[in-house]
Design an enzyme around this catalytic site. Structure first.
Site, PDB file in Angstrom:
ATOM      1  CD  GLU A 136      -3.047   1.137   2.077  1.00  0.00           C
ATOM      2  OE1 GLU A 136      -2.651   0.291   3.231  1.00  0.00           O
ATOM      3  OE2 GLU A 136      -3.810   2.344   2.689  1.00  0.00           O
ATOM      4  CE  LYS A 138       3.186   0.177   4.574  1.00  0.00           C
ATOM      5  NZ  LYS A 138       2.897  -0.087   3.242  1.00  0.00           N
ATOM      6  NE  ARG A 166       3.905  -7.900  11.459  1.00  0.00           N
ATOM      7  CZ  ARG A 166       3.446  -6.561  10.342  1.00  0.00           C
ATOM      8  NH1 ARG A 166       2.529  -6.648   9.578  1.00  0.00           N
ATOM      9  NH2 ARG A 166       3.953  -5.420  10.440  1.00  0.00           N
TER      10      ARG A 166
END
Ligand code: ATP
Ligand code: MG
Length: 561
Positions: free
Chosen positions: A39, A275, A265
């Protein structure tokens, strides 16, 4: 990327590669197609590098292809700067999407048609509840949700309202389009999830065309299907979304049937890979920008001098697992040191200079001394370094009253200056405050090259530079951004390491360092690996410490010592 460009050449097998191999062997797919779907709402970090290496790596190893797809469904958070940075960083890491660059926004029209399809088949409805009502009626992990009073609208009314949502007739948040699945589902993601929200905001690619935007869930699987993605690999937090991913694919006339697989992750000690937090670090001025060398972003690591191959080696080494875990930051440092030790040219720099006058060295005389560029690589050649009467040594390499195990310079002791001569300290000159500001030494001309003809030994070899023939520089030493191994993402400011940046303004470097207009890290002997920072100007050179030579981690985060 070829195998020669990585230092760990064996390709690790993991459960995802096993699935891909089995699917290809069973001819379930002709070729494997993966994608990396960022994104564009921030810069990529080292966690993304793991995902990039996995997706592009699998495509490469199995002769398939990997797409770069921007998941650009939220125009209020997305920016062209991020799009550009992401492309630059994926390329820099050594991966290539060829012509396969896509955007979820490329599919907005198709996604819209599919939303109408769901409405027409009675599987989606426009909900007028307020966001607050929807939240309450969603239920909890232990209680089922409640059906919306708008759930049984007619197809005609839903189509009319949805088309008017698209046309921009309503305010932000006035209505949403929801899937009609099951408000009592155990998996909350299946409790009539939102497919479209009203957002009267321009989009970097579609401009002002759209007043509604699809949700991540409504866009992702269908985008995968449109592109013919075979294996849609994502992190574990999407595991609970998989039933929804599958529901859309089963209920829409999509051209292909991708499958989603989840892996753990990457988490690293002393590091935050979110983020949201990274954005706040930048916006709040806690760091100098997305490419601040203390940031775990790809741009920050690049600026710090970390070579891309070290990042690829690291993510290969940690592997791909099904359960979340935290990797020790020392593992990353190990990968960086391993690459740089092989490749970095050796140079001398004095970070905290202390002046030395060699009293028996002729005034005005300068001689050139040969120094090797890489001890393990003769092809790297040699260079010449000026030696003279006035030198700099590292301040830490002198102690007036040394403890027993201190073998470097102190009054009366003799040490070797690397490649040059033995020197002996005869006197330490102090300022009014009692600090040593200059050393008086003698040298032994018979020890040129670093050995004494009479066979006498010294216990230390120190780096040094000529005072006149060295160049001033600023050196930035970076320590971990966080002082705690597991920083609290919710209150990250409290866990910041106040010693994360140390600036040394009066360092000296050898002319060969100044002359090298290179983005490759060099080893400053006995100090670590350093790289020129883009803040450098013609008359003010700035270097970043990529990493120290040894693991001094505990010390760097402010432990003892
Ligand atoms: P946030 O940090 O807000 O959760 P994100 O990092 O998930 O955002 P995306 O741009 O959606 O942002 O991530 C792109 C891809 O990178 C996703 O497939 C995601 O699963 C993967 N990814 C993100 N963080 C990590 C990580 N720490 N380790 C491995 N993969 C990651
Ligand atoms: Mg995400």
């Amino acid at each position: 990327m070829t195998a020669a460009e990585t230092t760990t050449t064996e390709t690790r097998r993991d459960f995802i590669r096993d699935i891909v191999a089995a699917d290809l062997a069973a001819k379930r797919h002709e070729t494997v197609v993966t994608r990396f779907p960022p994104e564009p709402n921030g810069y990529l970090h080292i966690g993304h590098a793991k995902s990039i290496a996995l997706n592009f790596g699998i495509a490469e190893e199995f002769g398939g292809r990997c797409h770069l797809r921007f998941d650009d469904t939220n125009p209020t958070k997305e920016e062209q700067e991020y799009i550009d940075a992401i492309e630059r960083d994926v390329r820099w890491l050594g991966f290539d999407w060829g012509k396969h660059l896509y955007h979820a926004s490329d599919y907005f029209e198709q996604l819209y048609e599919w939303a109408e399809h769901l409405i027409r088949t009675g599987k989606a409805y426009v909900d007028d509840q307020t966001p607050e009502q929807m939240r309450i009626n969603r239920g909890t992990l232990t209680e089922p949700g409640k059906n919306s009073p708008f759930r049984d609208r007619s197809v005609e009314e839903n189509l009319d309202l949805f088309r008017r949502m698209r046309a921009g007739e309503f305010k932000n948040g006035a209505r949403v389009l929801r899937a009609k699945i099951d408000m009592a589902a155990g998996n909350i993601n299946l409790r009539d999830p939102t497919l479209y929200r009203i957002l009267n905001a321009p989009h970097p690619r579609t401009g002002t065309k759209w007043h509604i935007y699809p949700s991540y869930d409504f866009a992702h699987g269908q985008s995968d299907a449109i592109e013919g993605i075979t294996h849609s690999i994502c992190t574990l937090e999407f595991e609970d979304h998989r039933p929804l991913y599958d529901w859309f694919l089963e209920n829409l006339p999509v051209p292909a049937r991708p499958r989603q697989y989840e892996f753990a992750r990457l988490n690293i000690t002393y590091t935050v890979l979110s983020k949201r937090v990274l954005t706040e670090l930048v916006r709040g001025g806690h760091v100098a920008g997305w490419d601040d060398p203390r940031m775990p972003t790809i741009a920050g690591l690049r600026r710090r001098g970390v070579p891309p191959v070290a990042i690829r080696d690291f993510v290969k080494r940690i592997g791909v697992a099904k359960a979340n875990s935290v990797v020790d930051a020392a593992m990353f440092d190990y990968s960086v040191r391993e690459v740089l030790n092989k490749t970095a040219l050796r140079r001398m720099a004095v970070l905290r200079p202390l002046k030395v006058v060699i009293e028996n060295y002729p005034e005005g005389q300068v001689e050139e001394i040969e120094a090797v560029n890489h001890p393990d690589d003769p092809t790297a050649g040699t260079r010449r370094i000026a030696f003279g009467r006035e030198l700099y040594i590292e301040r830490d390499d002198f102690m007036e009253n040394p403890p027993k195990k201190f073998f470097r310079l102190s009054p009366g002791t003799e040490v070797r200056l690397r490649y040059a001569y033995f020197i002996r300290c005869t006197d330490a000159i102090k300022n009014a405050a009692g600090e040593v500001v200059e050393l008086r030494c003698t040298y032994d001309p018979a020890t040129r090259g670093g050995n004494a003809p009479d066979g006498r030994k010294v216990k230390a070899t120190m780096h040094w530079l000529s005072a006149a023939q060295s160049v001033p520089a600023e050196i930035r030493i970076y320590n971990p951004l966080f002082a705690k191994p597991n920083p609290d993402a919710a209150n990250f400011a409290a866990d910041l390491n106040p010693q994360s940046l140390e600036i040394l303004k009066d360092a000296r470097i050898e002319p060969a360092i100044a002359a090298a207009n290179s983005n490759d890290a060099m080893q400053f002997e006995r100090q670590g690996y350093f790289v020129r920072d883009p803040d450098s100007t013609a008359d003010r050179l700035v270097f970043n410490r990529t990493i120290g030579l040894r693991d001094t981690f505990a010390k760097e985060v402010g432990g003892k010592g």
